[in-house]
Design an enzyme around this catalytic site. Structure first.
Site, PDB file in Angstrom:
ATOM      1  N   GLU A 105       5.043   3.285   1.083  1.00  0.00           N
ATOM      2  CA  GLU A 105       4.383   2.552   2.171  1.00  0.00           C
ATOM      3  C   GLU A 105       5.329   1.534   2.821  1.00  0.00           C
ATOM      4  OE1 GLU A 105       0.052   2.033   2.939  1.00  0.00           O
ATOM      5  OE2 GLU A 105       0.050   1.666   0.772  1.00  0.00           O
ATOM      6  N   TYR A 159       4.431   9.425  -2.250  1.00  0.00           N
ATOM      7  CA  TYR A 159       3.257   8.712  -1.749  1.00  0.00           C
ATOM      8  C   TYR A 159       2.197   9.747  -1.422  1.00  0.00           C
ATOM      9  CZ  TYR A 159       0.229   5.666   0.969  1.00  0.00           C
ATOM     10  OH  TYR A 159      -0.871   4.970   1.437  1.00  0.00           O
ATOM     11  N   ASP A 205       3.418   6.544  -6.037  1.00  0.00           N
ATOM     12  CA  ASP A 205       2.003   6.221  -5.924  1.00  0.00           C
ATOM     13  C   ASP A 205       1.258   7.538  -5.740  1.00  0.00           C
ATOM     14  OD1 ASP A 205      -0.549   5.497  -5.238  1.00  0.00           O
ATOM     15  OD2 ASP A 205       0.019   4.194  -3.565  1.00  0.00           O
ATOM     16  N   ASN A 240      -2.018   7.937  -6.021  1.00  0.00           N
ATOM     17  CA  ASN A 240      -3.385   7.729  -5.549  1.00  0.00           C
ATOM     18  C   ASN A 240      -4.398   8.456  -6.425  1.00  0.00           C
ATOM     19  OD1 ASN A 240      -3.793   5.886  -3.353  1.00  0.00           O
ATOM     20  ND2 ASN A 240      -2.508   7.205  -2.085  1.00  0.00           N
ATOM     21  N   ASP A 266      -0.603  -5.112  -2.620  1.00  0.00           N
ATOM     22  CA  ASP A 266      -1.761  -4.908  -3.494  1.00  0.00           C
ATOM     23  C   ASP A 266      -1.409  -4.060  -4.719  1.00  0.00           C
ATOM     24  OD1 ASP A 266      -1.397  -2.730  -1.820  1.00  0.00           O
ATOM     25  OD2 ASP A 266      -3.453  -2.678  -1.075  1.00  0.00           O
ATOM     26  N   HIS A 267      -0.131  -3.641  -4.819  1.00  0.00           N
ATOM     27  CA  HIS A 267       0.379  -2.941  -6.005  1.00  0.00           C
ATOM     28  C   HIS A 267       1.382  -3.835  -6.725  1.00  0.00           C
ATOM     29  CE1 HIS A 267      -0.847   1.340  -4.973  1.00  0.00           C
ATOM     30  NE2 HIS A 267      -1.097   0.706  -3.845  1.00  0.00           N
TER      31      HIS A 267
END
EC number: 3.1.11.2
Length: 256
Positions: A34, A106, A147, A149, A247-248
């Site tokens: 990101e 990602y 990540d 998800n 936020d990670h």
């Protein structure tokens, strides 16, 4: 050799946070997700000044992935996931660093589900599994970092029912992750902490960070060729509590 993955959630906005963490943690390799920056907006000079070489694939506003290497230049081996000609989303990059192939993944979020975005998530997972299998067949030293998800099991999310309809914890999402691992990959953090609740992501909403209402979405999967070298694995959780934080939090492994 310390290898980390960190969803930075806008590299230019959080560049001071990233550089401060790298100075303190001294990772040898960092997989970033990101970036939210085009190729030309990537802060290459600042990263180089910090002592890191870099390869990246940017995308304005959304996505964007990079691999950084301390006192080394990563050798780019692929800048997109095979299997979908014309794929323009910057969600995958891989590079060789000191004899190890490291990815930055990602994976699509998949919300709302059911629907086309969730279908895209499962399709992306299927492409990743096909590509990952080639590494296993060749017995290469690989770290699939990124990540994903996906919170793979119930222990990877705080006790709640509020996420029950979310794509991050759907049975099909979890099954896709489990089938990837079943190729022979080692989920390093879970392997060394089989029963511990460990999180890497805390949503900005609903006071989730102060409540430690997190999910483990960021994973480092080791190929069989690297499993015997696994010494440590963890999450730099305090990074999430800093001013202007992503936020990670960074997740990492140390290889002997």
């Amino acid at each position: 050799m310390k290898i980390a993955t960190f969803n930075i959630n806008n590299i230019n906005r959080r560049l001071p946070n990233l550089l401060a963490w790298m100075r303190a943690a001294k990772p040898d390799v960092v997989a970033l997700q990101e970036l939210k920056a085009s190729d030309g907006e990537f802060p290459a000079a600042a990263i180089e000044k910090a002592g890191y070489g870099a390869v990246w694939r940017g995308q304005k506003t959304w996505n964007g992935v990079a691999i950084l290497a301390r006192n080394a230049e990563p050798v780019l081996t692929r800048d997109r996931l095979p299997g979908k000609p014309g794929d323009q989303e910057a969600r995958y990059i891989e590079a060789a660093v000191r004899g190890i192939i490291v990815t930055s993944i990602y994976l699509p979020n998949g919300n709302p589900q059911p629907g086309p975005k969730f279908d895209d998530k499962l399709d992306w997972f299927a492409r990743l599994k096909r590509h990952a299998k080639t590494f296993i067949k060749q017995d290469l030293p690989v770290v699939l970092a990124g990540d994903y998800n996906v919170a793979p099991t119930a222990i990877d999310i705080y006790p709640t029912r509020s996420w029950d309809k979310d794509a991050l914890i759907q049975p099909k999402s979890r099954a896709a992750y489990a089938s990837l691992v079943a190729q022979g990959w080692c989920d390093a953090i879970r392997d060394l902490n089989p029963d511990k609740r460990i999180y890497t992501f805390w949503d900005y909403k609903r006071n989730r960070w102060p409540r430690d209402a997190g999910l483990r979405l960021d994973h480092l999967l080791l190929s069989p060729a690297l499993v015997s070298r696994l010494a440590k694995a963890g999450v730099d959780k305090t990074i999430r509590g800093e001013d202007g934080a992503s936020d990670h939090a960074p997740a990492w492994v140390v290889l002997r």
